[in-house]
Design a protein around this motif. Sequence first.
Motif, PDB file in Angstrom:
ATOM      1  N   LEU A 175       0.802  -1.221   0.000  1.00 30.45           N
ATOM      2  CA  LEU A 175       0.000   0.000   0.000  1.00 30.45           C
ATOM      3  C   LEU A 175       0.839   1.277   0.000  1.00 30.45           C
ATOM      4  O   LEU A 175       0.400   2.307  -0.508  1.00 30.45           O
ATOM      5  CB  LEU A 175      -0.933   0.013   1.221  1.00 30.45           C
ATOM      6  N   HIS A 176       2.019   1.210   0.623  1.00 29.44           N
ATOM      7  CA  HIS A 176       2.844   2.420   0.771  1.00 29.44           C
ATOM      8  C   HIS A 176       4.288   2.151   0.349  1.00 29.44           C
ATOM      9  O   HIS A 176       5.210   2.347   1.142  1.00 29.44           O
ATOM     10  CB  HIS A 176       2.823   2.906   2.219  1.00 29.44           C
ATOM     11  N   PRO A 177       4.544   1.683  -0.859  1.00 30.04           N
ATOM     12  CA  PRO A 177       5.931   1.416  -1.262  1.00 30.04           C
ATOM     13  C   PRO A 177       6.777   2.688  -1.179  1.00 30.04           C
ATOM     14  O   PRO A 177       6.407   3.727  -1.750  1.00 30.04           O
ATOM     15  CB  PRO A 177       5.791   0.922  -2.702  1.00 30.04           C
ATOM     16  N   PRO A 178       7.892   2.646  -0.464  1.00 25.04           N
ATOM     17  CA  PRO A 178       8.677   3.867  -0.230  1.00 25.04           C
ATOM     18  C   PRO A 178       9.758   4.089  -1.282  1.00 25.04           C
ATOM     19  O   PRO A 178      10.267   3.136  -1.882  1.00 25.04           O
ATOM     20  CB  PRO A 178       9.309   3.600   1.137  1.00 25.04           C
ATOM     21  N   LYS A 179      10.117   5.359  -1.460  1.00 24.66           N
ATOM     22  CA  LYS A 179      11.302   5.656  -2.263  1.00 24.66           C
ATOM     23  C   LYS A 179      12.549   5.238  -1.504  1.00 24.66           C
ATOM     24  O   LYS A 179      13.503   4.739  -2.091  1.00 24.66           O
ATOM     25  CB  LYS A 179      11.356   7.149  -2.614  1.00 24.66           C
ATOM     26  N   PHE A 180      12.543   5.485  -0.198  1.00 28.90           N
ATOM     27  CA  PHE A 180      13.628   4.970   0.629  1.00 28.90           C
ATOM     28  C   PHE A 180      13.141   4.747   2.053  1.00 28.90           C
ATOM     29  O   PHE A 180      12.090   5.257   2.460  1.00 28.90           O
ATOM     30  CB  PHE A 180      14.864   5.885   0.602  1.00 28.90           C
ATOM     31  N   VAL A 181      13.914   3.936   2.783  1.00 28.44           N
ATOM     32  CA  VAL A 181      13.606   3.584   4.171  1.00 28.44           C
ATOM     33  C   VAL A 181      14.783   4.004   5.033  1.00 28.44           C
ATOM     34  O   VAL A 181      15.920   3.607   4.768  1.00 28.44           O
ATOM     35  CB  VAL A 181      13.360   2.075   4.331  1.00 28.44           C
ATOM     36  N   TYR A 182      14.520   4.812   6.050  1.00 23.98           N
ATOM     37  CA  TYR A 182      15.571   5.233   6.980  1.00 23.98           C
ATOM     38  C   TYR A 182      15.565   4.312   8.199  1.00 23.98           C
ATOM     39  O   TYR A 182      14.531   4.144   8.855  1.00 23.98           O
ATOM     40  CB  TYR A 182      15.339   6.678   7.427  1.00 23.98           C
ATOM     41  N   VAL A 183      16.714   3.690   8.482  1.00 22.52           N
ATOM     42  CA  VAL A 183      16.803   2.747   9.596  1.00 22.52           C
ATOM     43  C   VAL A 183      18.089   2.977  10.391  1.00 22.52           C
ATOM     44  O   VAL A 183      19.088   3.454   9.863  1.00 22.52           O
ATOM     45  CB  VAL A 183      16.763   1.275   9.115  1.00 22.52           C
ATOM     46  N   THR A 184      18.031   2.624  11.672  1.00 28.22           N
ATOM     47  CA  THR A 184      19.207   2.637  12.551  1.00 28.22           C
ATOM     48  C   THR A 184      19.364   1.226  13.112  1.00 28.22           C
ATOM     49  O   THR A 184      19.056   0.972  14.282  1.00 28.22           O
ATOM     50  CB  THR A 184      19.026   3.665  13.685  1.00 28.22           C
ATOM     51  N   PRO A 185      19.828   0.273  12.313  1.00 30.32           N
ATOM     52  CA  PRO A 185      19.747  -1.148  12.668  1.00 30.32           C
ATOM     53  C   PRO A 185      20.659  -1.588  13.800  1.00 30.32           C
ATOM     54  O   PRO A 185      20.310  -2.504  14.552  1.00 30.32           O
ATOM     55  CB  PRO A 185      20.125  -1.858  11.365  1.00 30.32           C
ATOM     56  N   SER A 186      21.805  -0.972  13.954  1.00 30.01           N
ATOM     57  CA  SER A 186      22.747  -1.443  14.972  1.00 30.01           C
ATOM     58  C   SER A 186      22.367  -1.013  16.383  1.00 30.01           C
ATOM     59  O   SER A 186      22.739  -1.678  17.358  1.00 30.01           O
ATOM     60  CB  SER A 186      24.160  -0.946  14.650  1.00 30.01           C
ATOM     61  N   HIS A 187      21.628   0.090  16.497  1.00 25.11           N
ATOM     62  CA  HIS A 187      21.204   0.579  17.812  1.00 25.11           C
ATOM     63  C   HIS A 187      20.066   1.561  17.571  1.00 25.11           C
ATOM     64  O   HIS A 187      20.286   2.764  17.445  1.00 25.11           O
ATOM     65  CB  HIS A 187      22.377   1.243  18.535  1.00 25.11           C
ATOM     66  N   GLN A 188      18.852   1.040  17.477  1.00 23.44           N
ATOM     67  CA  GLN A 188      17.708   1.827  17.032  1.00 23.44           C
ATOM     68  C   GLN A 188      17.557   3.099  17.869  1.00 23.44           C
ATOM     69  O   GLN A 188      17.644   3.074  19.086  1.00 23.44           O
ATOM     70  CB  GLN A 188      16.427   0.988  17.106  1.00 23.44           C
ATOM     71  N   TYR A 189      17.329   4.187  17.164  1.00 23.02           N
ATOM     72  CA  TYR A 189      17.144   5.471  17.847  1.00 23.02           C
ATOM     73  C   TYR A 189      15.658   5.816  17.847  1.00 23.02           C
ATOM     74  O   TYR A 189      15.052   5.947  16.796  1.00 23.02           O
ATOM     75  CB  TYR A 189      17.915   6.574  17.111  1.00 23.02           C
ATOM     76  N   PRO A 190      15.013   5.867  19.043  1.00 20.95           N
ATOM     77  CA  PRO A 190      15.608   6.025  20.372  1.00 20.95           C
ATOM     78  C   PRO A 190      15.615   4.779  21.265  1.00 20.95           C
ATOM     79  O   PRO A 190      16.174   4.806  22.348  1.00 20.95           O
ATOM     80  CB  PRO A 190      14.688   7.061  20.999  1.00 20.95           C
ATOM     81  N   THR A 191      14.963   3.679  20.863  1.00 19.90           N
ATOM     82  CA  THR A 191      14.740   2.573  21.802  1.00 19.90           C
ATOM     83  C   THR A 191      16.005   1.789  22.108  1.00 19.90           C
ATOM     84  O   THR A 191      16.108   1.156  23.151  1.00 19.90           O
ATOM     85  CB  THR A 191      13.684   1.600  21.254  1.00 19.90           C
ATOM     86  N   GLY A 192      16.972   1.788  21.177  1.00 27.63           N
ATOM     87  CA  GLY A 192      18.208   1.048  21.383  1.00 27.63           C
ATOM     88  C   GLY A 192      18.158  -0.397  20.926  1.00 27.63           C
ATOM     89  O   GLY A 192      19.144  -1.127  21.072  1.00 27.63           O
ATOM     90  N   GLN A 193      17.045  -0.846  20.353  1.00 28.36           N
ATOM     91  CA  GLN A 193      16.930  -2.226  19.906  1.00 28.36           C
ATOM     92  C   GLN A 193      17.824  -2.489  18.697  1.00 28.36           C
ATOM     93  O   GLN A 193      18.136  -1.581  17.929  1.00 28.36           O
ATOM     94  CB  GLN A 193      15.478  -2.561  19.555  1.00 28.36           C
ATOM     95  N   VAL A 194      18.222  -3.766  18.554  1.00 28.95           N
ATOM     96  CA  VAL A 194      19.079  -4.175  17.444  1.00 28.95           C
ATOM     97  C   VAL A 194      18.228  -4.897  16.411  1.00 28.95           C
ATOM     98  O   VAL A 194      17.472  -5.812  16.746  1.00 28.95           O
ATOM     99  CB  VAL A 194      20.219  -5.091  17.932  1.00 28.95           C
ATOM    100  N   LEU A 195      18.328  -4.486  15.162  1.00 23.31           N
ATOM    101  CA  LEU A 195      17.562  -5.111  14.086  1.00 23.31           C
ATOM    102  C   LEU A 195      18.111  -6.508  13.828  1.00 23.31           C
ATOM    103  O   LEU A 195      19.303  -6.684  13.564  1.00 23.31           O
ATOM    104  CB  LEU A 195      17.648  -4.257  12.817  1.00 23.31           C
ATOM    105  N   SER A 196      17.230  -7.503  13.906  1.00 15.90           N
ATOM    106  CA  SER A 196      17.657  -8.897  13.751  1.00 15.90           C
ATOM    107  C   SER A 196      18.176  -9.152  12.333  1.00 15.90           C
ATOM    108  O   SER A 196      17.826  -8.444  11.383  1.00 15.90           O
ATOM    109  CB  SER A 196      16.495  -9.837  14.046  1.00 15.90           C
ATOM    110  N   LEU A 197      19.012 -10.171  12.202  1.00 12.62           N
ATOM    111  CA  LEU A 197      19.587 -10.506  10.909  1.00 12.62           C
ATOM    112  C   LEU A 197      18.508 -10.855   9.894  1.00 12.62           C
ATOM    113  O   LEU A 197      18.573 -10.431   8.733  1.00 12.62           O
ATOM    114  CB  LEU A 197      20.565 -11.669  11.055  1.00 12.62           C
ATOM    115  N   SER A 198      17.499 -11.606  10.309  1.00 14.69           N
ATOM    116  CA  SER A 198      16.436 -11.984   9.375  1.00 14.69           C
ATOM    117  C   SER A 198      15.702 -10.752   8.853  1.00 14.69           C
ATOM    118  O   SER A 198      15.358 -10.681   7.666  1.00 14.69           O
ATOM    119  CB  SER A 198      15.453 -12.944  10.053  1.00 14.69           C
ATOM    120  N   ARG A 199      15.482  -9.778   9.726  1.00 18.56           N
ATOM    121  CA  ARG A 199      14.796  -8.560   9.289  1.00 18.56           C
ATOM    122  C   ARG A 199      15.692  -7.736   8.371  1.00 18.56           C
ATOM    123  O   ARG A 199      15.220  -7.091   7.431  1.00 18.56           O
ATOM    124  CB  ARG A 199      14.371  -7.723  10.496  1.00 18.56           C
ATOM    125  N   ARG A 200      16.979  -7.731   8.629  1.00 17.16           N
ATOM    126  CA  ARG A 200      17.898  -6.999   7.757  1.00 17.16           C
ATOM    127  C   ARG A 200      17.850  -7.556   6.336  1.00 17.16           C
ATOM    128  O   ARG A 200      17.747  -6.809   5.359  1.00 17.16           O
ATOM    129  CB  ARG A 200      19.328  -7.082   8.303  1.00 17.16           C
TER     130      ARG A 200
END
Length: 487
Positions: free
Chosen positions: A252-277
Amino acid sequence: MDYALLIARYSKGQKKTWSAQKTLHAALKAAIQEGALAAGTRLLASRVLAQELGIARNTVVYAYEQLVSEGYLSTDRRGSVVNNMAVIARKLQTVVLDDEPSLNLAGRAQNLMSLPVASDLTSGFAPGVPALADFPMALWRKSLDATWRQLTVAQLGYADAAGELVLRTAIADHLRASRGVDCDAEQVIITDGTQSSLSLCAHALADVGDKVWIENPGYVGAQIAFCSAQLNVIGIAVDQDGIAPKANDWQLHPPKFVYVTPSHQYPTGQVLSLSRRLELIQQARLHGSLLIEDDYDSEFRHEGPPLPAMQGLVADAPVIYLGTFSKTLFPALRIAYLILPKNLLTTMRALVAKASLRGRSADQICLAKFMRDGHFLQHLRRMRRLYKQRRDALVELLQTQLGDIASVYGDTAGMHLSLCFHDGSINDQACSQAALAQGIVAPALSSHAVGKRRQAWSGLMLGYAQVPVEEMPSLVAKLQKILRCQC
């Protein structure tokens, strides 16, 4: 009219160091603005007013002349009269103060006014602030002195818009070894900060109204960059494994780009899992999207081996990699960088050459020397040990004193963690304001919400990199008192 009382009344609050001339001028001006001296009022002659106030006549003459030049008085043969323009000026001043944004700002700028502003304060648990007191100033001065001694006349002119080759080479070498980034010096573009990198991406990669994704909650600076480019910013929820787009989001909402902070999510600090990457990379390829990977504080990993960057996970990944020296060295350096995919290299470099400022060669060459001489890696090792020590101390205090009402997230890496409330009804923004009133900067997670989509995180961001261990107990005690009052 008793001018002595009038002047005394409107002289209150003025600086004691002001001259008699300035004091009288300011008092008469205030009296006119507030209507105590109404339009049409004829003031006393300068000699008479001087005698009444017990001051020099020249003082009165100066004040009258200033008011005439400013339009508050007019003069005739009989003396000085309060101008009708003074009343109009007073009304205009009120309008400007009340409606200044709508009168002076463009519509796209007004849209930014509702976004929170990242605090520039460094007290308490302010996130994103490195241990500046532990920066090796002597080594940096030595590198800077050596750079200026060797700098040529040619290097004082306009430099390569992409940045000094010696620094781009040093960055590429470092990222290949430490972050698994697949790049060479030609793919590196030097900018003056992550915000500049984001603005460049926003204006170069998307048109007005295009859809872009950002983590929700997410980095306010990214929201500002994308909104200022008039992009359609869509928040994608973050859970304990990082950003979690649903299948229908892509449809429904295909993006031109996606902004991510995978190594230390800002602000929660969570780490993006390998499968999600890997899933993000695959979906981005399928939908012709780009991923903007902001790796702002990944150099500091406290648990387990360093996680490789998304950019180097697969060959020719559709990823623009962002990094900065503001966290690893010091913010005032104002040097950051982005790593471009090879298929964007020619066009983006041409755009940067047309649109970017060129210069600061000395700072860039100095930083390259600092890295080449081994000082950068030595500083990183010291800071990793220091930040882990401070992280450990803070986590222990939080678990001991606040473990019954909040949990710690995002403490495995970076320079901040998130303290998430068990009770979602606690107003984290009220807690943040109460902490600020006591000198503690601890931003609310809910203040990082993106767009109109709700996000489930409620709590506080706590930066610990710049907080000495011995100061933490008193700070946490203040937080404990604030939070228990909210429960």
